[in-house]
Design a protein around this motif. Structure first.
Motif, PDB file in Angstrom:
ATOM      1  N   TYR A  31       0.824  -1.218   0.000  1.00  0.00           N
ATOM      2  CA  TYR A  31       0.000   0.000   0.000  1.00  0.00           C
ATOM      3  C   TYR A  31       0.856   1.265   0.000  1.00  0.00           C
ATOM      4  O   TYR A  31       0.377   2.335  -0.347  1.00  0.00           O
ATOM      5  N   ASN A  32       2.097   1.127   0.414  1.00  0.00           N
ATOM      6  CA  ASN A  32       2.984   2.292   0.440  1.00  0.00           C
ATOM      7  C   ASN A  32       4.186   2.125  -0.485  1.00  0.00           C
ATOM      8  O   ASN A  32       5.229   2.746  -0.284  1.00  0.00           O
ATOM      9  N   ASP A  79       5.360   7.451   1.926  1.00  0.00           N
ATOM     10  CA  ASP A  79       4.631   7.511   3.195  1.00  0.00           C
ATOM     11  C   ASP A  79       5.540   7.255   4.401  1.00  0.00           C
ATOM     12  O   ASP A  79       5.506   6.185   5.005  1.00  0.00           O
TER      13      ASP A  79
HETATM   14 MG   LIG Z   1       0.027   5.522   2.678  1.00  0.00          MG
END
Ligand SMILES: [Mg+2]
Ligand SMILES: Nc1ncnc2c1ncn2[C@@H]1O[C@H](COP(=O)(O)OP(=O)(O)OP(=O)(O)O)[C@@H](O)[C@H]1O
Length: 299
Positions: A240-241, A253
């Motif tokens: 997700y990052n 992030d």
């Molecule tokens: Mg993020």
């Protein structure tokens, strides 16, 4: 970018027909609708959810986000084109700068949600002012604002540090001078990863053929190792990052990243290895977190 690497639901043919910058802002990847904002208008408006046009200083009134005005005055930023993503803790806008497109990450009013269970990451971090420390712990308005400033400054510091160490993170566009970073306040300005056709997808949003998935995984483990070598634990490391851009992983992030001497650094590194493995399962990669951890720590 190969067709295989496009986000699920991304219409490649349409994007290819839309090569210009102006058209970028009509694509599905950028939210320009804003209906949800008008419904919220009567409520206390979280700062990060301002419409892109509301972010720029208006001719007679005070600028809604002074930091954006400052960035513009100082020539860091020429304009905001649209909203890219509204995440849990920040809203990311697409900006224009003299060096090209930028991601403009505005840490939103943290009253909206609890912020990354931040007590854990904060522990052992030097704030140096007992009143600010108390305000942050109590989540008062002052505390939330102070926390947003700290997260932004910390993200800048991490971006500079990791870039210097050769880790593939977006290039920060303010700093490394700390007074400029302080002036940028809760706004992190960094180079946009993507091009006129749209932002780089997250690894969580792409389908990859097996050989590319393996390369992406190896690249992600390599980045985790490079970070550990310079004494940084990401602390929210998963697909997700991680952006996937032109066959490489870009780590994003970073406000919650901790130093290796943080008392929970090892535990957080272990968790990073576990979430990396868990989220790579969608790409058909079966890896053991302990083995990843062993590789990372061995450097
Ligand atoms: Mg993020
Ligand atoms: N430099 C960049 N270039 C392109 N896209 C970016 C960039 N930085 C962030 N993004 C996009 O904005 C999204 C949110 O950014 P980020 O993860 O840093 O913030 P967040 O508030 O923690 O979001 P989330 O809660 O979704 O993790 C990313 O998932 C990515 O799609």
């Amino acid at each position: 970018m190969s067709t295989d690497a496009l986000p699920v639901g991304f219409d490649a043919a349409r994007v290819r027909r839309r090569p210009t910058l102006k058209r970028l802002f009509d694509t599905d990847s950028i939210d320009t609708s804003h209906e949800t904002f008008s419904r919220r208008r009567d409520r206390r408006k979280p700062r990060g959810r301002l419409r892109p046009d509301e972010l720029m200083p208006d001719r007679d009134g005070a600028p809604p986000v002074p930091e954006i005005a400052w960035l513009q005055e100082r020539g860091y930023l020429d304009g905001i084109e649209g909203e890219l993503k509204s995440g849990k803790e920040a809203t990311v806008y697409l900006g224009r700068t003299r060096v090209g497109l930028a991601a403009v990450k505005v840490f939103r009013d943290l009253a909206v949600r609890s912020f990354k269970n931040d007590g854990r990451y904060r522990a052992g971090r030097f704030i140096g002012d007992a009143r600010v420390e108390r305000a942050i712990a109590n989540r008062s308005a002052t505390g939330r604002r102070a926390q947003a400033l700290l997260w932004a400054a910390h993200e800048y510091a991490m971006l500079w540090r990791l870039r210097a160490a050769g880790v593939n993170v977006p290039e920060p566009l303010v700093g490394p001078d700390t007074s400029d970073i302080a002036q940028a306040g809760e706004v992190v300005l960094m180079r946009f990863v993507g091009d006129e056709a749209g932002p780089a997808p997250r690894l969580a949003d792409v389908r990859l053929p097996p050989d590319e998935a393996r390369r992406a995984f190896d690249d992600a483990v390599h980045a985790l190792t490079a970070m550990w070598r310079v004494g940084v634990v990401h602390a929210d490391y998963s697909t997700y990052n991680l952006l996937w851009w032109r066959g490489s992983v870009v780590v994003i992030d970073l406000p919650q990243a901790v130093d290796a001497d943080h008392r929970e650094a090892r535990e957080l590194l272990k968790r990073d290895a576990a979430s990396l493995c868990a989220t790579f399962r969608q790409h058909g990669i079966e890896a053991a977190p302990d083995e990843v951890l062993r590789v990372v720590v061995a450097g």
